[in-house]
Motif scaffolding. Structure first.
Motif, PDB file in Angstrom:
ATOM      1  N   UNK A 120       0.839  -1.199   0.000  1.00 55.75           N
ATOM      2  CA  UNK A 120       0.000   0.000   0.000  1.00 55.75           C
ATOM      3  C   UNK A 120       0.872   1.245   0.000  1.00 55.75           C
ATOM      4  N   UNK A 121       0.707   2.068  -1.012  1.00 57.93           N
ATOM      5  CA  UNK A 121       1.453   3.322  -1.090  1.00 57.93           C
ATOM      6  C   UNK A 121       0.980   4.274   0.002  1.00 57.93           C
ATOM      7  N   UNK A 122       1.931   4.936   0.671  1.00 55.30           N
ATOM      8  CA  UNK A 122       1.609   5.955   1.667  1.00 55.30           C
ATOM      9  C   UNK A 122       2.392   7.222   1.342  1.00 55.30           C
ATOM     10  N   UNK A 123       1.825   8.364   1.721  1.00 50.91           N
ATOM     11  CA  UNK A 123       2.398   9.649   1.344  1.00 50.91           C
ATOM     12  C   UNK A 123       3.388  10.147   2.390  1.00 50.91           C
ATOM     13  N   UNK A 124       4.381   9.339   2.698  1.00 48.32           N
ATOM     14  CA  UNK A 124       5.448   9.768   3.589  1.00 48.32           C
ATOM     15  C   UNK A 124       6.721   9.022   3.225  1.00 48.32           C
ATOM     16  N   UNK A 125       7.768   9.182   4.006  1.00 44.36           N
ATOM     17  CA  UNK A 125       9.075   8.641   3.646  1.00 44.36           C
ATOM     18  C   UNK A 125       9.143   7.122   3.682  1.00 44.36           C
ATOM     19  N   UNK A 126       8.134   6.478   4.243  1.00 47.74           N
ATOM     20  CA  UNK A 126       8.123   5.010   4.220  1.00 47.74           C
ATOM     21  C   UNK A 126       7.758   4.491   2.835  1.00 47.74           C
ATOM     22  N   UNK A 127       7.004   5.239   2.088  1.00 47.56           N
ATOM     23  CA  UNK A 127       6.584   4.994   0.702  1.00 47.56           C
ATOM     24  C   UNK A 127       5.533   3.890   0.587  1.00 47.56           C
ATOM     25  N   UNK A 128       5.769   2.728   1.201  1.00 51.88           N
ATOM     26  CA  UNK A 128       4.770   1.657   1.118  1.00 51.88           C
ATOM     27  C   UNK A 128       4.781   0.820   2.391  1.00 51.88           C
ATOM     28  N   UNK A 129       3.622   0.198   2.666  1.00 54.27           N
ATOM     29  CA  UNK A 129       3.464  -0.674   3.827  1.00 54.27           C
ATOM     30  C   UNK A 129       2.898  -2.016   3.398  1.00 54.27           C
ATOM     31  N   UNK A 130       3.241  -3.046   4.171  1.00 53.62           N
ATOM     32  CA  UNK A 130       2.758  -4.399   3.904  1.00 53.62           C
ATOM     33  C   UNK A 130       1.743  -4.800   4.979  1.00 53.62           C
ATOM     34  N   UNK A 131       1.356  -6.061   4.976  1.00 55.90           N
ATOM     35  CA  UNK A 131       0.439  -6.559   6.002  1.00 55.90           C
ATOM     36  C   UNK A 131       1.026  -6.342   7.396  1.00 55.90           C
ATOM     37  N   UNK A 132       0.112  -6.121   8.343  1.00 52.78           N
ATOM     38  CA  UNK A 132       0.460  -5.760   9.719  1.00 52.78           C
ATOM     39  C   UNK A 132       1.189  -4.424   9.777  1.00 52.78           C
ATOM     40  N   UNK A 133       1.089  -3.651   8.685  1.00 50.79           N
ATOM     41  CA  UNK A 133       1.664  -2.308   8.552  1.00 50.79           C
ATOM     42  C   UNK A 133       3.179  -2.305   8.742  1.00 50.79           C
ATOM     43  N   UNK A 134       3.790  -3.363   8.281  1.00 52.40           N
ATOM     44  CA  UNK A 134       5.254  -3.422   8.289  1.00 52.40           C
ATOM     45  C   UNK A 134       5.807  -2.637   7.099  1.00 52.40           C
ATOM     46  N   UNK A 135       7.033  -2.163   7.252  1.00 52.11           N
ATOM     47  CA  UNK A 135       7.677  -1.390   6.196  1.00 52.11           C
ATOM     48  C   UNK A 135       7.697  -2.157   4.877  1.00 52.11           C
ATOM     49  N   UNK A 136       7.317  -1.485   3.789  1.00 54.64           N
ATOM     50  CA  UNK A 136       7.300  -2.110   2.480  1.00 54.64           C
ATOM     51  C   UNK A 136       8.637  -2.021   1.765  1.00 54.64           C
ATOM     52  N   UNK A 137       8.643  -2.428   0.514  1.00 53.84           N
ATOM     53  CA  UNK A 137       9.890  -2.528  -0.254  1.00 53.84           C
ATOM     54  C   UNK A 137      10.074  -1.406  -1.261  1.00 53.84           C
ATOM     55  N   UNK A 138       9.083  -0.528  -1.418  1.00 49.44           N
ATOM     56  CA  UNK A 138       9.166   0.534  -2.422  1.00 49.44           C
ATOM     57  C   UNK A 138       9.974   1.721  -1.900  1.00 49.44           C
ATOM     58  N   UNK A 139      10.511   2.483  -2.835  1.00 57.17           N
ATOM     59  CA  UNK A 139      11.146   3.759  -2.522  1.00 57.17           C
ATOM     60  C   UNK A 139      10.662   4.771  -3.553  1.00 57.17           C
ATOM     61  N   UNK A 140      10.860   6.050  -3.270  1.00 56.23           N
ATOM     62  CA  UNK A 140      10.494   7.085  -4.230  1.00 56.23           C
ATOM     63  C   UNK A 140      11.703   7.471  -5.068  1.00 56.23           C
ATOM     64  N   UNK A 141      11.470   7.728  -6.340  1.00 49.58           N
ATOM     65  CA  UNK A 141      12.528   8.242  -7.203  1.00 49.58           C
ATOM     66  C   UNK A 141      12.914   9.637  -6.726  1.00 49.58           C
ATOM     67  N   UNK A 142      14.211   9.925  -6.679  1.00 48.41           N
ATOM     68  CA  UNK A 142      14.666  11.243  -6.268  1.00 48.41           C
ATOM     69  C   UNK A 142      14.366  12.321  -7.283  1.00 48.41           C
ATOM     70  N   UNK A 143      14.080  11.926  -8.518  1.00 46.42           N
ATOM     71  CA  UNK A 143      13.781  12.898  -9.555  1.00 46.42           C
ATOM     72  C   UNK A 143      12.298  13.165  -9.678  1.00 46.42           C
ATOM     73  N   UNK A 144      11.525  12.138 -10.085  1.00 42.56           N
ATOM     74  CA  UNK A 144      10.097  12.335 -10.367  1.00 42.56           C
ATOM     75  C   UNK A 144       9.193  11.977  -9.205  1.00 42.56           C
ATOM     76  N   UNK A 145       9.726  11.378  -8.137  1.00 44.78           N
ATOM     77  CA  UNK A 145       8.987  11.005  -6.936  1.00 44.78           C
ATOM     78  C   UNK A 145       8.028   9.839  -7.138  1.00 44.78           C
ATOM     79  N   UNK A 146       8.097   9.151  -8.267  1.00 49.10           N
ATOM     80  CA  UNK A 146       7.240   7.992  -8.480  1.00 49.10           C
ATOM     81  C   UNK A 146       7.694   6.839  -7.589  1.00 49.10           C
ATOM     82  N   UNK A 147       6.764   5.993  -7.107  1.00 44.33           N
ATOM     83  CA  UNK A 147       7.162   4.828  -6.311  1.00 44.33           C
ATOM     84  C   UNK A 147       7.873   3.795  -7.178  1.00 44.33           C
ATOM     85  N   UNK A 148       8.969   3.250  -6.655  1.00 40.48           N
ATOM     86  CA  UNK A 148       9.795   2.322  -7.413  1.00 40.48           C
ATOM     87  C   UNK A 148       9.905   0.986  -6.694  1.00 40.48           C
ATOM     88  N   UNK A 149       9.655  -0.086  -7.431  1.00 38.88           N
ATOM     89  CA  UNK A 149       9.833  -1.434  -6.903  1.00 38.88           C
ATOM     90  C   UNK A 149      11.299  -1.839  -7.025  1.00 38.88           C
TER      91      UNK A 149
END
Length: 328
Positions: free
Chosen positions: A224-253
């Motif tokens: 689940x994408x979230x609008x903060x520096x964590x970028x994404x969360x998984x089940x049980x709201x654990x930190x996800x694996x996505x990051x934001x691009x430093x240029x366009x800010x799109x979520x990156x797998x």
């Protein structure tokens, strides 16, 4: 600080003095060292804030004292091992989530709330049209089995998509969901006003569902994408694996980060063609300054407000271009 409690909250409630609340809320939050964003308006409150839980509760209690309509807010709690936001902001807006539809007011009419178990039953009903009310790039990070992607670039586009693709006569049962519940809650009010008979929405949103579900028992696919520096969360709201691009800010797998044009903090395969060599040098220097600040144990606040505005506009333009291309 290596541990941050995160409180996502909203409430549709009449706040006639929203402008008067802005400064005391900001001053208290800054004195407590909190970060995040709160949106205040005549129709209520919306936002995500972070800090020590005890200090967040101080702010939440004060909100209830200053404005009784905000008493006993019940946030969705999660955690972060990185500072989720750079600073604390309080905005006063006409709408706490922008839909731009006259009369869409959950205080007057709202759909049927579903908890996690009820939502699973709704998903299993073949007569229900399930709609993801989030933006296209959020959908691509993760969604529910069988959900429709309206491919919107912002919530303002959702009403037009409904008019073009659904009708009360053909679609007797509609279910909607979003990150924390606020977009789909307001969307249900609009749908009822348009004449749709049965409209469900997920109480607490995706975050509430993921909090209560293990992956093995879940209908959710992806993160689940979230609008903060964590970028994404998984089940049980654990930190996800996505990051934001430093240029366009799109979520990156992870796959996106393996692209040959990806450079951490600078660009990705989506935006490499948009920037000049001078841009890339500047972005690289920003990464270096961030690393130096981290080594000193300091926050790197990054760009000025004006530069951040330009950068968000660039990112929005890229999302719009990608969405238009995917619709062809």
């Amino acid at each position: 600080m290596n541990h941050w409690d995160v409180a996502a909250l909203y409430r549709f409630a009449g706040i006639p003095n929203a402008h008067e609340l802005r400064q005391p809320v900001l001053e208290l939050a800054e004195s407590l060292g909190l970060c995040g964003t709160l949106i205040l308006g005549e129709e209520g409150i919306n936002g995500t804030i972070a800090g020590p839980r005890s200090d967040l509760i101080v702010l939440l209690n004060k909100l209830g004292e200053w404005q009784p309509a905000l008493a006993n807010l019940a946030p969705s709690w999660s955690e972060s091992n990185v500072k989720p936001f750079f600073r604390f902001k309080v905005k006063v807006k006409k709408e706490i989530v922008t839909l731009d539809v006259e009369g869409a007011d959950p205080r007057v009419s709202v759909g049927t709330y579903c908890d996690a178990d009820q939502w699973d039953a709704v998903l299993a009903d073949p007569d229900v049209v399930v709609i993801d009310t989030r933006n296209d790039y959020e959908f691509k990070v993760g969604t529910f089995d069988g959900a429709i992607n309206p491919k919107t670039r912002g919530f303002r586009e959702f009403p037009s998509w409904v008019d073009d693709n659904l009708s009360p006569d053909a679609n007797k049962k509609v279910a909607m969901f979003c990150t924390g519940g606020i977009r789909c809650e307001k969307g249900t009010s609009m749908m009822l006003n348009k004449g749709f008979e049965t409209v469900y929405h997920l109480k607490g949103g995706i975050l509430g569902y993921l909090r209560d579900r293990d992956a093995a028992d879940s209908k959710w696919q992806g993160e689940c994408y979230v609008f903060d520096q964590r970028v994404s969360l998984k089940h049980r709201l654990e930190q996800g694996s996505y990051s934001n691009c430093g240029g366009c800010r799109m979520p990156l797998s992870q796959t996106d980060r393996e692209h040959h044009q990806y450079e951490r903090g600078v660009q990705c395969g989506n935006c490499a063609h948009l920037y000049s060599e001078d841009d890339r040098v500047r972005f690289g220097e920003r990464v270096r300054q961030q690393q130096l600040a981290a080594a000193r144990g300091e926050d790197h606040l990054g760009l000025s407000a004006a530069a951040l505005k330009i950068k968000r506009q660039q990112a929005r333009s890229l999302r719009q271009a990608r969405s238009a291309a995917s619709n062809r």
